[in-house]
Design an enzyme around this catalytic site. Structure first.
Site, PDB file in Angstrom:
ATOM      1  N   HIS A  17       0.782  -1.182   0.146  1.00 14.42           N
ATOM      2  CA  HIS A  17       0.103   0.266   0.018  1.00 14.42           C
ATOM      3  C   HIS A  17       0.827   1.445   0.464  1.00 14.42           C
ATOM      4  O   HIS A  17       1.044   1.738   1.059  1.00 14.42           O
ATOM      5  CB  HIS A  17      -0.999   0.040   1.422  1.00 14.42           C
ATOM      6  CG  HIS A  17      -1.713   1.377   1.510  1.00 14.42           C
ATOM      7  ND1 HIS A  17      -3.076   0.792   1.301  1.00 14.42           N
ATOM      8  CD2 HIS A  17      -2.070   2.581   1.492  1.00 14.42           C
ATOM      9  CE1 HIS A  17      -3.947   2.534   1.520  1.00 14.42           C
ATOM     10  NE2 HIS A  17      -2.724   2.992   1.535  1.00 14.42           N
ATOM     11  N   HIS A  19       1.009   4.754  -2.580  1.00 13.11           N
ATOM     12  CA  HIS A  19       0.705   5.856  -3.638  1.00 13.11           C
ATOM     13  C   HIS A  19       2.014   6.268  -4.457  1.00 13.11           C
ATOM     14  O   HIS A  19       2.624   6.585  -3.924  1.00 13.11           O
ATOM     15  CB  HIS A  19      -0.250   6.917  -3.079  1.00 13.11           C
ATOM     16  CG  HIS A  19      -1.367   6.167  -2.546  1.00 13.11           C
ATOM     17  ND1 HIS A  19      -2.687   6.520  -2.651  1.00 13.11           N
ATOM     18  CD2 HIS A  19      -1.806   5.598  -0.675  1.00 13.11           C
ATOM     19  CE1 HIS A  19      -3.650   5.651  -1.853  1.00 13.11           C
ATOM     20  NE2 HIS A  19      -3.094   5.891  -0.992  1.00 13.11           N
ATOM     21  N   HIS A 195     -10.020   1.069   0.734  1.00 18.44           N
ATOM     22  CA  HIS A 195      -9.758   2.300   1.420  1.00 18.44           C
ATOM     23  C   HIS A 195     -10.877   2.049   2.377  1.00 18.44           C
ATOM     24  O   HIS A 195     -12.193   2.249   2.270  1.00 18.44           O
ATOM     25  CB  HIS A 195      -9.460   3.278   1.310  1.00 18.44           C
ATOM     26  CG  HIS A 195      -7.785   4.073   0.672  1.00 18.44           C
ATOM     27  ND1 HIS A 195      -7.066   3.537  -0.472  1.00 18.44           N
ATOM     28  CD2 HIS A 195      -6.862   4.423   1.448  1.00 18.44           C
ATOM     29  CE1 HIS A 195      -6.279   3.649  -0.922  1.00 18.44           C
ATOM     30  NE2 HIS A 195      -5.688   4.560   0.087  1.00 18.44           N
ATOM     31  N   GLU A 198     -10.582   4.250   7.660  1.00 15.46           N
ATOM     32  CA  GLU A 198      -9.182   4.800   8.083  1.00 15.46           C
ATOM     33  C   GLU A 198      -9.941   6.353   9.136  1.00 15.46           C
ATOM     34  O   GLU A 198      -9.593   6.552   9.393  1.00 15.46           O
ATOM     35  CB  GLU A 198      -8.399   5.136   6.825  1.00 15.46           C
ATOM     36  CG  GLU A 198      -7.392   6.478   6.895  1.00 15.46           C
ATOM     37  CD  GLU A 198      -6.996   7.117   5.804  1.00 15.46           C
ATOM     38  OE1 GLU A 198      -7.998   6.799   4.487  1.00 15.46           O
ATOM     39  OE2 GLU A 198      -5.603   7.564   5.474  1.00 15.46           O
ATOM     40  N   ASP A 276       2.602   4.147   2.510  1.00 11.86           N
ATOM     41  CA  ASP A 276       1.089   4.827   2.314  1.00 11.86           C
ATOM     42  C   ASP A 276       1.344   6.060   1.204  1.00 11.86           C
ATOM     43  O   ASP A 276       1.111   5.848   0.339  1.00 11.86           O
ATOM     44  CB  ASP A 276       0.207   5.592   3.030  1.00 11.86           C
ATOM     45  CG  ASP A 276      -1.118   6.091   3.063  1.00 11.86           C
ATOM     46  OD1 ASP A 276      -2.010   5.299   2.044  1.00 11.86           O
ATOM     47  OD2 ASP A 276      -2.313   6.446   3.862  1.00 11.86           O
ATOM     48  N   ASP A 277       2.281   7.508   1.901  1.00  8.47           N
ATOM     49  CA  ASP A 277       2.659   8.401   1.011  1.00  8.47           C
ATOM     50  C   ASP A 277       4.401   8.739   2.261  1.00  8.47           C
ATOM     51  O   ASP A 277       3.645   9.529   2.675  1.00  8.47           O
ATOM     52  CB  ASP A 277       1.516   9.390   0.634  1.00  8.47           C
ATOM     53  CG  ASP A 277       0.078   8.900   0.745  1.00  8.47           C
ATOM     54  OD1 ASP A 277      -0.417   8.375  -0.859  1.00  8.47           O
ATOM     55  OD2 ASP A 277      -1.064   8.606   1.432  1.00  8.47           O
TER      56      ASP A 277
HETATM   57  N1  ADE Z   1      -4.482   8.841  -1.502  1.00  9.17           N
HETATM   58  C1  ADE Z   1      -2.947   8.938  -1.267  1.00  9.17           C
HETATM   59  N2  ADE Z   1      -3.548   8.423   0.420  1.00  9.17           N
HETATM   60  C2  ADE Z   1      -4.421   8.381   1.134  1.00  9.17           C
HETATM   61  C3  ADE Z   1      -4.897   7.998   1.818  1.00  9.17           C
HETATM   62  N3  ADE Z   1      -4.167   8.007   3.269  1.00  9.17           N
HETATM   63  N4  ADE Z   1      -6.682   7.491   2.305  1.00  9.17           N
HETATM   64  C4  ADE Z   1      -6.913   8.070   1.306  1.00  9.17           C
HETATM   65  N5  ADE Z   1      -6.658   7.828   0.083  1.00  9.17           N
HETATM   66  C5  ADE Z   1      -5.168   8.345  -0.287  1.00  9.17           C
HETATM   67 ZN    ZN Z   2      -3.426   4.652   0.494  1.00  6.97          ZN
END
Ligand code: ADE
Ligand code: ZN
Length: 339
Positions: A17, A19, A195, A198, A276-277
């Site tokens: 996971h 992006h 997703h 969260e 994630d990011d």
């Molecule tokens: N797009 C990028 N990061 C995200 C996240 N943490 N939750 C939902 N969409 C996303």
């Molecule tokens: Zn995500």
């Protein structure tokens, strides 16, 4: 093949996971901003992104993502990220790719996916790391956009695509609005994840499981608020893609000690670790494994095994990855991870 970039002492890892645009390092973003003549000081200062809550994060994310304008930008993004995590011991990664973001960057969906795929193939040649693309539909762009993303995902012209995901603002729309998109992806044999759990709680997770029938959930951690739902996740073998650093940065939980990962794993729910990011949340894959180690000592290899077992790959590839993981673990002297 075991990635050569990682030393034998590096715990084997896998990430399900992350992006693609979320891997954009501040230094690369600044380079692109200079090339494109854009001012990014509103969200990138002192070499770091200024994110805030989820709504602010999405605006920062989209502002950074449109700095990527050329095919070579996406190729480099994918390549650099995969090489970096191979250096942390990663054997396998799934990159969440968003055709809508590619189009917002001025490319066609096909050019975007192919550019990322070139970077992925090059990273595998360079250091052995195997990777796949998971196409995301962006929830707050609406059901039609998500359905369009699903139709792109199932196009056999894109062999790196092996899964479909629903990302974006979980507070918008109902899971059932996206059922058609998931049916399209399911009928084509793609792996399914979404997703949920969260930003929203157990009702959102339940609605997602009922309407979209994914095998995995992105995050899913707020399911921990409901013991019946935790039992359902365990019973159905749903795999969570847990991103502790993201949850901390976005205020989903106040501190690591109160993160639900430990309770979920101890309740028998399958979990994997992901970033994630990463630069948006000042984290990386190795840091996520370290966080998990502090909550659940000695389970690192089990997270990796779970990720490979749940990866959206063909069976020979899964076997090859499991063998590589075991070979690396033996070299480390680590006990084989529980199956
Ligand atoms: N797009 C990028 N990061 C995200 C996240 N943490 N939750 C939902 N969409 C996303
Ligand atoms: Zn995500």
């Amino acid at each position: 093949m075991i990635p050569a970039a990682a030393g034998p002492k590096t715990l084997p890892k896998a990430e399900l996971h992350v992006h693609l645009e979320g891997t954009l390092q501040p230094a690369f973003a600044l380079e692109l901003a200079a090339r494109e003549g854009r001012d990014v000081s509103a969200f990138l200062r002192d070499g770091a992104y200024r994110t805030g809550d989820f709504t602010q994060f999405l605006a920062v994310y989209d502002g950074a993502a449109v700095l990527l304008r050329r095919e070579e930008d996406f190729e480099r993004l994918a390549f650099d990220y995969l090489v970096s995590i191979a250096g942390m011991g990663a054997l396998y990664a799934e990159l969440l790719v968003s055709p809508d973001h590619g189009v917002a960057s001025g490319l066609s969906a096909a050019a975007y996916l192919r550019a990322a795929a070139r970077g992925m193939a090059r990273a595998e040649r360079r250091c052995g790391i195997v990777s796949r693309q998971i196409v995301v539909g962006v929830r707050h762009f609406g059901p039609e956009a998500v359905e369009r993303a699903a139709r792109i995902a199932v196009d056999p012209a894109f062999p790196f695509v092996t899964g479909f995901n629903l990302a974006g603002d979980e507070r918008q729309g109902r899971a059932a609005d996206f059922a058609r998109a998931f049916d399209i992806a399911r009928e084509a044999g793609l792996g399914l994840t979404a997703h949920a759990g969260e930003l929203c709680g157990p009702a959102s997770v339940r609605g997602t499981l009922d309407a979209l029938k994914p095998e995995r959930l992105g995050h899913g951690v707020r399911a921990a608020e409901d013991p019946d739902l935790v039992a359902r996740l365990r019973g159905e073998g749903i795999v969570l893609e847990v991103c502790p650093g993201s949850n901390l940065a976005l205020g989903i939980c106040p501190d690591l000690a109160s993160h639900p990962l430990k309770a979920l794993v101890e309740a028998g729910v399958k979990a994997t670790l992901a970033s994630d990011d990463p630069p948006f949340f000042a984290t990386d894959l190795a840091t996520e494994y370290e966080r998990a180690e502090s909550l659940l000592p000695g389970r690192g290899l089990t997270f990796t095994r779970t990720a490979i077992e749940a990866a959206f790959v063909d069976e020979p590839t899964r076997r090859r990855l499991l063998d590589a993981m075991l070979a690396r673990a033996m070299a480390l002297g680590a006990p084989p991870a529980a199956g």
